[in-house]
Design a protein around this motif. Structure first.
Motif, mmCIF file in Angstrom:
data_model
loop_
_atom_site.group_PDB
_atom_site.id
_atom_site.type_symbol
_atom_site.label_atom_id
_atom_site.label_comp_id
_atom_site.label_asym_id
_atom_site.label_seq_id
_atom_site.Cartn_x
_atom_site.Cartn_y
_atom_site.Cartn_z
ATOM 1 N N ILE A 185 1.663 -4.503 5.855
ATOM 2 C CA ILE A 185 1.289 -5.477 4.820
ATOM 3 C C ILE A 185 -0.048 -6.115 5.183
ATOM 4 O O ILE A 185 -0.887 -6.365 4.318
ATOM 5 N N TRP A 186 -0.250 -6.352 6.481
ATOM 6 C CA TRP A 186 -1.479 -7.015 6.947
ATOM 7 C C TRP A 186 -2.465 -6.042 7.600
ATOM 8 O O TRP A 186 -3.661 -6.301 7.597
ATOM 9 N N LEU A 187 -1.956 -4.937 8.155
ATOM 10 C CA LEU A 187 -2.818 -4.038 8.933
ATOM 11 C C LEU A 187 -2.997 -2.669 8.290
ATOM 12 O O LEU A 187 -3.676 -1.813 8.856
ATOM 13 N N GLY A 188 -2.402 -2.449 7.133
ATOM 14 C CA GLY A 188 -2.454 -1.145 6.503
ATOM 15 C C GLY A 188 -3.763 -0.876 5.776
ATOM 16 O O GLY A 188 -4.716 -1.666 5.827
ATOM 17 N N ALA A 189 -3.792 0.249 5.058
ATOM 18 C CA ALA A 189 -5.002 0.653 4.325
ATOM 19 C C ALA A 189 -5.291 -0.269 3.146
ATOM 20 O O ALA A 189 -6.435 -0.357 2.689
ATOM 21 N N LYS A 190 -4.261 -0.949 2.652
ATOM 22 C CA LYS A 190 -4.424 -1.904 1.549
ATOM 23 C C LYS A 190 -3.838 -3.245 1.978
ATOM 24 O O LYS A 190 -2.792 -3.667 1.490
ATOM 25 N N PRO A 191 -4.517 -3.913 2.902
ATOM 26 C CA PRO A 191 -3.948 -5.145 3.464
ATOM 27 C C PRO A 191 -3.916 -6.278 2.443
ATOM 28 O O PRO A 191 -4.660 -6.290 1.460
ATOM 29 N N ALA A 192 -3.050 -7.250 2.704
ATOM 30 C CA ALA A 192 -2.956 -8.416 1.837
ATOM 31 C C ALA A 192 -4.272 -9.172 1.769
ATOM 32 O O ALA A 192 -4.622 -9.748 0.732
ATOM 33 N N ASP A 193 -5.017 -9.158 2.883
ATOM 34 C CA ASP A 193 -6.274 -9.909 2.961
ATOM 35 C C ASP A 193 -7.131 -9.224 4.028
ATOM 36 O O ASP A 193 -6.757 -9.186 5.198
ATOM 37 N N TRP A 194 -8.279 -8.672 3.617
ATOM 38 C CA TRP A 194 -9.121 -7.922 4.563
ATOM 39 C C TRP A 194 -9.645 -8.801 5.689
ATOM 40 O O TRP A 194 -9.712 -8.385 6.846
ATOM 41 N N THR A 195 -10.015 -10.029 5.356
ATOM 42 C CA THR A 195 -10.515 -10.932 6.396
ATOM 43 C C THR A 195 -9.425 -11.245 7.402
ATOM 44 O O THR A 195 -9.646 -11.256 8.623
ATOM 45 N N LEU A 196 -8.223 -11.497 6.909
ATOM 46 C CA LEU A 196 -7.103 -11.767 7.800
ATOM 47 C C LEU A 196 -6.807 -10.560 8.682
ATOM 48 O O LEU A 196 -6.495 -10.711 9.866
ATOM 49 N N LYS A 197 -6.902 -9.365 8.122
ATOM 50 C CA LYS A 197 -6.686 -8.146 8.934
ATOM 51 C C LYS A 197 -7.641 -8.134 10.121
ATOM 52 O O LYS A 197 -7.216 -7.891 11.265
ATOM 53 N N ASP A 198 -8.922 -8.387 9.872
ATOM 54 C CA ASP A 198 -9.895 -8.399 10.962
ATOM 55 C C ASP A 198 -9.593 -9.491 11.971
ATOM 56 O O ASP A 198 -9.751 -9.302 13.181
ATOM 57 N N GLN A 199 -9.145 -10.642 11.482
ATOM 58 C CA GLN A 199 -8.824 -11.746 12.395
ATOM 59 C C GLN A 199 -7.621 -11.401 13.271
ATOM 60 O O GLN A 199 -7.624 -11.671 14.481
ATOM 61 N N LEU A 200 -6.600 -10.798 12.690
ATOM 62 C CA LEU A 200 -5.414 -10.428 13.470
ATOM 63 C C LEU A 200 -5.738 -9.369 14.522
ATOM 64 O O LEU A 200 -5.119 -9.322 15.580
ATOM 65 N N LEU A 201 -6.740 -8.534 14.215
ATOM 66 C CA LEU A 201 -7.148 -7.498 15.171
ATOM 67 C C LEU A 201 -8.225 -7.990 16.138
ATOM 68 O O LEU A 201 -8.747 -7.211 16.933
ATOM 69 N N GLY A 202 -8.561 -9.275 16.041
ATOM 70 C CA GLY A 202 -9.554 -9.838 16.957
ATOM 71 C C GLY A 202 -10.961 -9.412 16.677
ATOM 72 O O GLY A 202 -11.834 -9.514 17.542
ATOM 73 N N LYS A 203 -11.233 -8.921 15.451
ATOM 74 C CA LYS A 203 -12.569 -8.440 15.110
ATOM 75 C C LYS A 203 -13.465 -9.520 14.530
ATOM 76 O O LYS A 203 -14.682 -9.326 14.390
ATOM 77 N N SER A 204 -12.896 -10.641 14.139
ATOM 78 C CA SER A 204 -13.690 -11.750 13.610
ATOM 79 C C SER A 204 -13.069 -13.039 14.103
ATOM 80 O O SER A 204 -11.884 -13.081 14.471
ATOM 81 N N PRO A 205 -13.850 -14.135 14.122
ATOM 82 C CA PRO A 205 -13.355 -15.389 14.680
ATOM 83 C C PRO A 205 -12.121 -15.904 13.936
ATOM 84 O O PRO A 205 -11.967 -15.670 12.723
ATOM 85 N N ASN A 206 -11.270 -16.616 14.671
ATOM 86 C CA ASN A 206 -10.130 -17.261 14.028
ATOM 87 C C ASN A 206 -10.631 -18.338 13.070
ATOM 88 O O ASN A 206 -11.647 -18.966 13.309
ATOM 89 N N ALA A 207 -9.874 -18.540 12.001
ATOM 90 C CA ALA A 207 -10.248 -19.560 11.007
ATOM 91 C C ALA A 207 -9.652 -20.894 11.435
ATOM 92 O O ALA A 207 -8.467 -21.147 11.241
ATOM 93 N N ALA A 208 -10.467 -21.729 12.037
ATOM 94 C CA ALA A 208 -9.948 -22.981 12.589
ATOM 95 C C ALA A 208 -9.773 -24.058 11.533
ATOM 96 O O ALA A 208 -9.005 -24.989 11.720
ATOM 97 N N ALA A 209 -10.488 -23.955 10.433
ATOM 98 C CA ALA A 209 -10.435 -25.043 9.448
ATOM 99 C C ALA A 209 -9.130 -25.044 8.707
ATOM 100 O O ALA A 209 -8.469 -24.036 8.576
#
Length: 209
Positions: A185-209
């Motif tokens: 749902i989060w890590l597949g080819a059609k994730p719920a949210d592309w930005t969240l996918k990258d964040q869960l995989l450590g590819k982009s900063p965590n959203a602190a706000a």
């Protein structure tokens, strides 16, 4: 040039004061700080039964401009590869904390849709009973509120364990394929949210706000 006794006494006093200050300062352990997403703190390390897990990444799920939940992904070792995470047989945890009130049935439908969109049809047909069970779990909750938790664990030898508000939702779902599909749902080819996918995989900063 000879220094005066008064100057030496003053320097010794300052040195003793500095040492006393250091002695009274506790030494902090060298551990990583918790990551923060949407105001929610996610611990860097947790225990899932006998399994030690580390935070792989954390972020926020948005629906249009609204924050829906904060999520943290825990693995036995960090990975930036969605394929490797999904294929790994080791223990895992997906930890979600709601950032707004929401109809439980709505979030259940979103999960089911995400499952269906990220599974081959053959696999989807095999997992229909488990998918229907997840849908039923959320239909039993009329309303979920800000701060409520939804945790899905993969426990080797046991299966998928889902807890809502800290309460178990029933017997584990034993099929490994189901947890892989659920995490897709989060890590597949059609994730719920592309930005969240990258964040869960450590590819982009965590959203602190």
């Amino acid at each position: 040039m000879t220094r005066s006794p008064a100057i030496d006494r003053r320097r010794r006093a300052l040195a003793f004061a500095a040492l006393a200050g250091l002695a009274g300062t506790p030494l902090l352990p060298r551990t990583a700080r918790a990551a923060t997403a949407g105001g929610v703190d996610f611990a860097e390390q947790i225990k899932l039964g006998p399994h030690a897990l580390v935070l792989n990444g954390a972020g926020i799920r948005y629906k249009t401009v609204f924050k829906v939940y904060a999520a943290g992904l825990y693995l036995t070792q960090k990975s930036s590869s969605a394929e490797d995470v999904l294929a790994a047989p080791q223990a895992k945890r997906m930890h979600m904390v709601l950032l707004r009130d929401i109809d439980a049935d709505d979030i259940g439908k979103l999960f089911v849709r995400g499952l269906q969109e990220n599974m081959p049809k053959g696999v989807s047909a095999q997992l229909v009973p488990s998918i229907l069970r997840v849908s039923q779990v959320f239909s039993e909750y009329r309303r979920l509120h800000e701060g409520d938790t939804i945790i899905s664990d993969w426990v080797p030898g046991t299966g998928t364990v889902v807890t809502v508000r800290g309460q178990s939702t029933g017997a584990p779902i034993p099929e490994p394929a189901f947890y892989r599909a659920f995490l897709s749902i989060w890590l597949g080819a059609k994730p719920a949210d592309w930005t969240l996918k990258d964040q869960l995989l450590g590819k982009s900063p965590n959203a602190a706000a």
